[in-house]
Design a protein around this motif. Structure first.
Motif, mmCIF file in Angstrom:
data_model
loop_
_atom_site.group_PDB
_atom_site.id
_atom_site.type_symbol
_atom_site.label_atom_id
_atom_site.label_comp_id
_atom_site.label_asym_id
_atom_site.label_seq_id
_atom_site.Cartn_x
_atom_site.Cartn_y
_atom_site.Cartn_z
ATOM 1 N N TYR A 205 0.833 -1.205 0.000
ATOM 2 C CA TYR A 205 0.000 0.000 0.000
ATOM 3 C C TYR A 205 0.867 1.254 0.000
ATOM 4 O O TYR A 205 0.634 2.195 -0.777
ATOM 5 C CB TYR A 205 -0.916 -0.034 1.218
ATOM 6 C CG TYR A 205 -1.610 1.273 1.528
ATOM 7 C CD1 TYR A 205 -2.747 1.657 0.856
ATOM 8 C CD2 TYR A 205 -1.098 2.122 2.514
ATOM 9 C CE1 TYR A 205 -3.382 2.857 1.146
ATOM 10 C CE2 TYR A 205 -1.732 3.325 2.812
ATOM 11 C CZ TYR A 205 -2.870 3.694 2.134
ATOM 12 O OH TYR A 205 -3.488 4.869 2.412
ATOM 13 N N ARG A 209 0.418 3.505 -3.437
ATOM 14 C CA ARG A 209 -0.756 4.363 -3.323
ATOM 15 C C ARG A 209 -0.631 5.654 -4.131
ATOM 16 O O ARG A 209 -1.547 6.042 -4.858
ATOM 17 C CB ARG A 209 -1.025 4.708 -1.850
ATOM 18 C CG ARG A 209 -2.387 5.375 -1.640
ATOM 19 C CD ARG A 209 -2.425 6.155 -0.349
ATOM 20 N NE ARG A 209 -1.505 7.284 -0.396
ATOM 21 C CZ ARG A 209 -1.795 8.457 -0.987
ATOM 22 N NH1 ARG A 209 -2.955 8.620 -1.595
ATOM 23 N NH2 ARG A 209 -0.916 9.437 -0.983
ATOM 24 N N THR A 220 -9.377 2.892 0.219
ATOM 25 C CA THR A 220 -8.636 2.132 1.224
ATOM 26 C C THR A 220 -9.619 1.606 2.259
ATOM 27 O O THR A 220 -10.228 2.389 3.008
ATOM 28 C CB THR A 220 -7.568 3.006 1.905
ATOM 29 O OG1 THR A 220 -6.704 3.537 0.905
ATOM 30 C CG2 THR A 220 -6.745 2.179 2.885
ATOM 31 N N THR A 375 -8.418 1.958 -7.677
ATOM 32 C CA THR A 375 -7.685 0.961 -6.906
ATOM 33 C C THR A 375 -8.375 0.743 -5.566
ATOM 34 O O THR A 375 -8.738 1.712 -4.884
ATOM 35 C CB THR A 375 -6.232 1.414 -6.656
ATOM 36 O OG1 THR A 375 -5.613 1.720 -7.905
ATOM 37 C CG2 THR A 375 -5.433 0.318 -5.967
ATOM 38 N N TYR A 377 -7.763 -1.114 -1.955
ATOM 39 C CA TYR A 377 -6.857 -1.792 -1.026
ATOM 40 C C TYR A 377 -7.695 -2.399 0.101
ATOM 41 O O TYR A 377 -8.421 -1.675 0.797
ATOM 42 C CB TYR A 377 -5.842 -0.821 -0.433
ATOM 43 C CG TYR A 377 -4.854 -0.261 -1.435
ATOM 44 C CD1 TYR A 377 -3.742 -0.996 -1.820
ATOM 45 C CD2 TYR A 377 -5.038 1.001 -1.984
ATOM 46 C CE1 TYR A 377 -2.824 -0.486 -2.730
ATOM 47 C CE2 TYR A 377 -4.123 1.525 -2.890
ATOM 48 C CZ TYR A 377 -3.028 0.766 -3.265
ATOM 49 O OH TYR A 377 -2.125 1.274 -4.162
#
Length: 621
Positions: A205, A209, A220, A375, A377
């Motif tokens: 991460y 990121r 996230t 994205t 995470y």
């Protein structure tokens, strides 16, 4: 004594003529090089192309007085330069030929060479990418990352190898063998479409990121504070439970998070999954909040979920739940207690907040995520109190949303989606992952599952499930530190055997004779597979001979200095957020964390949550 020396004398007599020929040939070759090189140097320097006689006397004069004595009208430097030039013209092609033969020799020793790996080489993978991705057709020049996923370089000298976007991958490596630096981070950084990453650490991460924020929104999901990211999003856990299939899948993820072998379910586990399925379905169909569902679990005699299922015309499900509620008290309480244990993580209010609707924060929508370059995470601890059931549910929902989107696009996502399931056996136990592998690749969803060993996967999916996952993976990378003797022996068998020629020399009074015999030896013995150095991996691809490759860590790639600087800033921000959480009672900053007065790193500040739901965290000022 004579009987022993006679064969040796005979050997020398046989070798002497060949030695004379070799010496004469070497002398003639050297003389030819010097003669032609000196003439070339004299001519190019403007002193004439006149050559000395090509005779033994000239050779003797060169040996005694040096090459320059045969061209007295030309400078010695020109003569010697011409000789070196001719020598280079001869040595360079020979060196290239020897290097080529050495590289190709790896294939002849049983491992794949450049020719066998042609489908994974740049030209082969580019041709395959044009077939799989309609958006690339008609384009003459493609960027390497548009054609496939980087695997590494063929050992020892290349070329670069890539898998296609319809491949699904299984990687087995011990801790600190390069899983994160050589596989997870490069896949996330080089991804062309949406990204999904699961992990129990913040290293991947922190490195990726900032770069992924340049491509799209960064979400996230960190309910247990792995990266200490403030909550700037929420996901509706019950949104996937409006159908019986969705409710059963979510219940299965929670059950798998506490059941070490999903292939072996006892009565209590199976009954708990059925009960959870009914409760999830009742809550989702009637938009009941999660805390109310937890209340139903706490009171097995509560008939509310039965009535809600009847109202939703799910009569069979209602009757089944009622049968459980009205059963023997000991059995009913045992089933409900098992169900409570599987969803125990939701008793933590901090975890519950991430999966409960919040009107002040943006909602994460899997169906929208898979269509862009955003994205996601998914971070969770393993062990007691883990949110692994929630993580698995969200990961599964995202991948299934990708399948639905691919069907609407004609069968395949373009650009493809990348799902990196790091620590899948600990934080993302999707019970039917082996079955999903069979068709996710064909939908343009490139899945990479990272495990520490084959046995770790067996503990989660059982022998049959892990065998199915192994078989379904079209690309397998086996790295350093595999200590399972039985598994390594099986891999050695899969790699195969090769013929090894063994000479046998016999001597007698009549001379020496040489014969050869052949035996089969493993191409890679188990001890060599176990001792693979860090940064290398054994590549097993469907339909291709095994090959040895060198991984390409992100910090050795172009632009690594920029990524490294961003990673240091992100790591510093994580450290600062962690320190703030350790000091209670401090006033809150704009991002929702506690202010302590701890200075941040130069050029780094904590920004407010992005309005679009992206976790912006720490960014360069």
């Amino acid at each position: 004594m004579d009987r022993v020396s006679s064969p040796r004398s005979s050997d020398l007599d046989q070798l002497l003529p060949w030695a004379v020929v070799a010496v004469a040939g070497a002398g003639l070759t050297v003389f030819t090089v010097v003669w032609s090189g000196g003439t070339l140097g004299s001519g190019l320097s403007g002193h004439g192309w006149q050559a000395p006689p090509f005779t033994l006397s000239t050779m003797a004069r060169m040996a005694s007085d040096g090459p320059a004595a045969s061209w007295p009208w030309a400078p010695a430097a020109a003569v010697y330069g011409g000789v070196l030039g001719v020598l280079a013209l001869i040595v360079l092609p020979v060196a290239l030929l020897v290097g080529f033969l050495v590289r190709e020799g790896a294939g002849r020793k049983g491992l794949a060479g450049r020719r066998e790996l042609a489908p994974l080489c740049p030209k082969g993978v580019a041709a395959r990418a044009r077939e799989l991705r309609p958006g690339l057709r008609g384009r003459e020049h493609l960027r390497p990352d548009e054609t496939g996923n980087l695997l590494g370089d063929l050992a020892p000298h290349g070329p670069e190898l890539r898998s296609s976007y319809e491949d699904v991958e299984l990687d087995l490596m011990a801790p600190r063998a390069g899983k994160s630096t050589g596989i997870a981070v490069p896949r996330v950084l080089r991804a062309q479409g949406a990204v999904l990453l699961t992990s129990n650490k913040s290293d991947v991460y922190a490195v990726t990121r900032a770069e992924r924020a340049k491509a799209g929104t960064v979400w996230t999901f960190d309910p247990q504070g792995i990266a200490h990211a403030p909550r700037t999003m929420w996901w509706d856990l019950l949104s996937e439970c409006r159908s019986t299939e969705g409710a059963r899948r979510l219940a299965g993820h929670f059950v798998a998070s506490v059941n070490d072998d999903t292939a072996k379910k006892d009565f209590w586990i199976s009954a708990a999954q059925n009960t959870l399925t009914a409760l999830f379905l009742a809550a989702a169909r009637n938009r009941a909040p999660l805390h109310e569902l937890l209340g139903w679990l706490a009171d097995p005699g509560d008939r509310t979920p039965v009535d809600l299922l009847r109202d939703a015309r799910l009569i069979a499900m209602a009757e089944q739940l009622q049968g459980t509620v009205q059963g023997a008290v000991e059995t009913r309480d045992g089933i409900y207690e098992t169900a409570r244990q599987t969803v125990a993580c939701l008793l933590d209010p901090e975890i519950l907040a991430w999966v409960t609707p919040d009107p002040d924060l943006p909602e994460f929508r899997p169906d929208q995520h898979v269509l862009g370059q955003d994205t996601l995470y998914l971070l969770s601890k393993d062990g007691g109190g883990s949110a692994a059931g929630v993580i698995a549910g969200l990961a599964d929902a995202t991948m299934r949303a990708g399948v639905v989107a691919a069907e609407r696009m004609g069968g395949r996502l373009d650009p493809p989606m990348t799902a990196v399931l790091d620590e899948a056996a600990n934080v993302c136990r999707i019970s039917d992952l082996p079955d999903l592998y069979s068709h996710l690749g064909s939908r343009g969803i490139n899945v990479v599952t990272l495990l520490q060993s084959y046995r770790q996967g067996t503990r989660v999916w059982g022998e049959v499930g892990m065998d199915a996952l192994w078989s379904a993976a079209t690309v397998k990378l086996l790295g350093a530190g595999l200590d399972d003797a039985d598994f390594v022996q099986k891999v050695s068998t899969l790699v195969g055997q090769r013929d090894v020629r063994t000479p046998t020399i016999s001597r007698s009074k009549d001379g020496t004779s040489r014969s050869y015999s052949y035996r089969l030896d493993p191409v890679l013995p188990p001890d060599r597979i176990r001792a693979l150095p860090k940064g290398t991996a054994l590549l097993l691809a469907t339909g291709i001979k095994p090959a040895l490759i060198r991984l390409r860590p992100w910090y050795k790639e172009p632009g690594a200095d920029v990524i490294s600087a961003a990673a240091k800033a992100e790591t510093a921000a994580i450290t600062e957020r962690a320190a703030r959480r350790l000091i209670p009672g401090m006033p809150q900053t704009a991002d929702g964390t506690e202010a302590t007065g701890i200075p941040g790193p130069p050029g780094v500040h904590l920004s407010k949550p992005a309005a679009d739901g992206g976790q912006r965290g720490a960014a360069p000022a």
